[in-house]
Write a protein that holds these residues in place. Sequence first.
Motif, PDB file in Angstrom:
ATOM      1  N   GLY A 277       6.742 -16.012 -19.071  1.00 37.05           N
ATOM      2  CA  GLY A 277       5.925 -17.204 -18.835  1.00 37.05           C
ATOM      3  C   GLY A 277       6.671 -18.488 -19.151  1.00 37.05           C
TER       4      GLY A 277
ATOM      5  N   ASP B  23       3.605 -23.791 -12.390  1.00 40.84           N
ATOM      6  CA  ASP B  23       2.340 -23.616 -13.094  1.00 40.84           C
ATOM      7  C   ASP B  23       2.311 -22.152 -13.543  1.00 40.84           C
ATOM      8  OD1 ASP B  23      -0.179 -24.068 -14.105  1.00 40.84           O
ATOM      9  OD2 ASP B  23      -1.209 -23.691 -12.208  1.00 40.84           O
ATOM     10  N   VAL B  24       1.874 -21.921 -14.761  1.00 43.50           N
ATOM     11  CA  VAL B  24       1.946 -20.561 -15.317  1.00 43.50           C
ATOM     12  C   VAL B  24       0.628 -20.188 -15.972  1.00 43.50           C
ATOM     13  CG1 VAL B  24       3.136 -19.048 -16.959  1.00 43.50           C
ATOM     14  CG2 VAL B  24       4.403 -20.894 -15.848  1.00 43.50           C
ATOM     15  N   LYS B  25       0.202 -18.943 -15.772  1.00 44.95           N
ATOM     16  CA  LYS B  25      -0.904 -18.419 -16.578  1.00 44.95           C
ATOM     17  C   LYS B  25      -0.570 -17.011 -17.049  1.00 44.95           C
ATOM     18  CE  LYS B  25      -4.751 -21.320 -15.543  1.00 44.95           C
ATOM     19  NZ  LYS B  25      -5.839 -21.557 -14.594  1.00 44.95           N
ATOM     20  N   LEU B  26      -0.976 -16.729 -18.271  1.00 37.91           N
ATOM     21  CA  LEU B  26      -0.722 -15.424 -18.869  1.00 37.91           C
ATOM     22  C   LEU B  26      -2.026 -14.880 -19.415  1.00 37.91           C
ATOM     23  CD1 LEU B  26       2.230 -16.849 -19.733  1.00 37.91           C
ATOM     24  CD2 LEU B  26       2.206 -14.958 -21.313  1.00 37.91           C
ATOM     25  N   SER B  27      -2.167 -13.579 -19.389  1.00 34.79           N
ATOM     26  CA  SER B  27      -3.327 -12.987 -20.033  1.00 34.79           C
ATOM     27  C   SER B  27      -2.861 -11.887 -20.971  1.00 34.79           C
ATOM     28  CB  SER B  27      -4.268 -12.441 -18.973  1.00 34.79           C
ATOM     29  OG  SER B  27      -5.358 -11.853 -19.595  1.00 34.79           O
TER      30      SER B  27
ATOM     31  N   ARG C  21       1.399 -14.853 -14.295  1.00 37.96           N
ATOM     32  CA  ARG C  21       1.382 -15.364 -12.911  1.00 37.96           C
ATOM     33  C   ARG C  21       2.034 -16.741 -12.909  1.00 37.96           C
ATOM     34  NH1 ARG C  21      -3.869 -15.912 -10.103  1.00 37.96           N
ATOM     35  NH2 ARG C  21      -2.658 -15.319  -8.287  1.00 37.96           N
TER      36      ARG C  21
ATOM     37  N   GLU D  41      -6.609 -17.873 -11.494  1.00 41.41           N
ATOM     38  CA  GLU D  41      -7.025 -16.900 -12.507  1.00 41.41           C
ATOM     39  C   GLU D  41      -5.836 -16.400 -13.318  1.00 41.41           C
ATOM     40  OE1 GLU D  41      -8.400 -13.091 -11.348  1.00 41.41           O
ATOM     41  OE2 GLU D  41      -7.369 -13.104  -9.442  1.00 41.41           O
ATOM     42  N   PRO D  42      -6.079 -16.077 -14.604  1.00 39.96           N
ATOM     43  CA  PRO D  42      -4.975 -15.645 -15.468  1.00 39.96           C
ATOM     44  C   PRO D  42      -4.649 -14.161 -15.367  1.00 39.96           C
ATOM     45  CG  PRO D  42      -6.971 -15.904 -16.764  1.00 39.96           C
ATOM     46  CD  PRO D  42      -7.324 -16.282 -15.359  1.00 39.96           C
ATOM     47  N   VAL D  43      -5.375 -13.428 -14.550  1.00 40.86           N
ATOM     48  CA  VAL D  43      -5.110 -11.989 -14.470  1.00 40.86           C
ATOM     49  C   VAL D  43      -4.545 -11.612 -13.103  1.00 40.86           C
ATOM     50  CG1 VAL D  43      -6.879 -11.354 -16.137  1.00 40.86           C
ATOM     51  CG2 VAL D  43      -7.458 -11.473 -13.731  1.00 40.86           C
TER      52      VAL D  43
ATOM     53  N   HIS E  83      -7.663 -15.594 -24.849  1.00 43.54           N
ATOM     54  CA  HIS E  83      -6.428 -14.808 -24.865  1.00 43.54           C
ATOM     55  C   HIS E  83      -5.619 -14.931 -23.580  1.00 43.54           C
ATOM     56  CE1 HIS E  83      -7.970 -12.164 -28.386  1.00 43.54           C
ATOM     57  NE2 HIS E  83      -7.517 -13.336 -28.769  1.00 43.54           N
TER      58      HIS E  83
ATOM     59  N   GLN F 285      -2.994 -17.745 -21.454  1.00 40.84           N
ATOM     60  CA  GLN F 285      -2.204 -18.946 -21.707  1.00 40.84           C
ATOM     61  C   GLN F 285      -2.122 -19.794 -20.452  1.00 40.84           C
ATOM     62  OE1 GLN F 285       1.306 -18.913 -23.964  1.00 40.84           O
ATOM     63  NE2 GLN F 285       1.010 -16.896 -24.849  1.00 40.84           N
TER      64      GLN F 285
END
Lengths: 189, 579
Positions: free
Chosen positions: A24, A33-37, A54, A61-63, B166, B168
């Motif tokens: 990430g 742009d970054v999202k983590l789950s 992602r 969405e973060p997933v 949970h 980020q």
Amino acid sequence: MKSMNIMVVGVGGQGTLLTSRIIGKTALNNGYDVKLSEVHGMAQRGGSVVTFVRFGDKVSEPVVEEGSADILISFERLEALRYAHYLKKDGVIVVNDCRIDPMTVVIGVAEYPENVIETLQKEHKVYTIDGIGIAKELGNSKVLNSVVLGLGAKIIGFDKKDWLQVIEKTVPQKTVEINEKAFLKGYGE
Amino acid sequence: MEEKIIMLGNEAIARGAYEAGVKVSSAYPGTPSTEISENLAKYQEVYTEWAPNEKVAVEVAIGASISGVRSLACMKHVGLNVASDPLYTFSYTGVNGGSVIVVADDPGLASSQNEQDTRMIARSAHIPLIEASDSNEAKNFIKFAYELSEKYDTPVIFRTTTKLSHSQGIVELSERQEIPDKNYERSVPKYVMMPASAMKRHVVVEERENRLEKDCSSFPINSVVYNDRKIGFITSGIPYQYVKEVFPNASILKLGIINPLPKKLIEEFVNGVDTVYVVEELEPVIEEQVKSWGLNVIGKEIFTRQGEYSANLIKKALLKVDEQAFEKKDAPMRPPILCPGCPHRSVFSVLNKLKIHAAGDIGCYTLGAVAPLSVIDTTICMGASISVLHGIEKGKGKDFIKNWVAVIGDSTFLHTGVNSLINMVYNKATGTVIILDNRTTGMTGHQDHAGTGKTLKGEETYAINMATLCKAIGVPNVIEINAFDVVNLEKTIKESVNGDTLTVIIAKAPCALLKGQKFPYKCVSDNEKCKKCGMCLKIGCPAITKQKDGTVKIDDTMCNGCGLCMSYCKFGAIEKVER
């Protein structure tokens, strides 16, 4: 850029969370742009752990959803098998070639499937690596996640120095050198 | 300062509180809320603490607010049940310094015992509730929550869910606002909630909610985007991201305030779009209110009340498509388990051997319910093990619990277990309570508590002695024992359950994951001596696996060196070697 969807899976305690955070941050430093789950709490205790990363121009969405993963990085064979259906048609698997028996297998209520890698190869492109073996050679079996990340990084892209820069800032100070070595081994150097 | 960094939702919530000028924060750990306090503790300007339970945490926040500074309390959804008592009355008193209560719901039960919806509690307590859909919003909405709290003289609930807490996302940082402390003024009508003043405050609460309902349609935390007018969505929080993923070009009303609902804004939206769906996880809180206004929306007719939502779930419900390219493969389950070297395993192995039932509690030791240990019979809520055992004794008599114990962790015991133990002493119980004292709050990731001698800020402090505490409340028989001493444990538990004296056994050994807790050796099996009896496999240690020939192998990277397996090998086939 359409988003890049990565999954990092393994057994609780193997370092999936740290690995996805490194991916990430590297993507962030490259302007995406970054999202983590992540997974915290009970599920972490030696259970099956899945984290998502992602990145792209804009991520909602973060997933990562079933059928949409570009890369599945797994620290254990059975976990690669468990989440392979998350891959999109041309998605690839990076798998640490090791076996950790779940308690269901230890107590004899389930069997560990035979020929996991071969099964996966029938449908997907699979890259394997002996992460634990390489990590032990380097003197610390715990850095297996950096070895596997190295191989994954080669497939994800970005500059090698970008990865190393993030590793340096993310792993515990005392382990920077060995983690960098482990990463480079996986990266193919 | 305009710095962009990637932050966990919980870290962003902490940052928001810091930037909002919060001075006091109190909390009890609970997934998925724990990291808020851990991150807030890093800011020197904020006093942060672990309270023994959520009721105490909210009361501390109330006190700080009354004193005139901005305060925070954090907890998971079930923690709010414990804190409900002060919460409902805090709604009446209102605030002096702004006060926010962050509550983390857990749809999908990542680490919880139920899926309750905090939005319902906010409605019944008449407290405004705010929700954000990513890390950056979380940070900014927390700051808005403090403004709201002070402007409307009310505590505010900030609701998060597991996927927000949970996950980020990128956050833009700002400087901390320096909020001047407010004066404290004694006010019996506002802060002393006896019937005469509470009756008047109830009127104030209702007026406040009516005023908020009128005003909140123009709050900047709501957003409306009109695109395709054929289809529209009312949503909030993380479900907004799923909607956006599937319908990037639909009209979307994203609500930042859920209680009270912005009626005017919703009416306009529903009247301006042909078909409107309400997408909300868990209970139909938005949907039922909107329908009660005579507006036509679709919600739980097609969406579930259970679990977490996803883009695929919305896609399947509305577009009837399934984009999965590959079939799910059969893979044996890998449930969470106690770690190698966990002292709970030692206690459970003895209970299992003695065929003893255990009324369980909330913590890692809940994992003792599953095979091969299989000793936990009940798990309800924090502290319930002791009172449930007491109830069983009073229901079926003292002979019925001759093969029962209650098991509870040290942190959970100090949370609410101690009240239940007082009840046992007072009401002449004869049962056996085992406190699994591993010197930490384990499941949530190793937080200190009143028995560890360290504060959340890492300062040394007085450590409550469990044995002294139990004796002080009148427990006639208190025994401290090394959790790994299985011989002594077996003898002690046998005597205690067979006797008629209320007994507390404190089984002590630090959590295997605490720093410096690895034993200096590891266990190795000798396959020549191994008789393939499988006794060592019965303790359910993940480091031990059965090989094809029936002998066992101990994984040297996983083994913690606790030696429990050695205690169960009758043939001396396992030995300790230096690491």
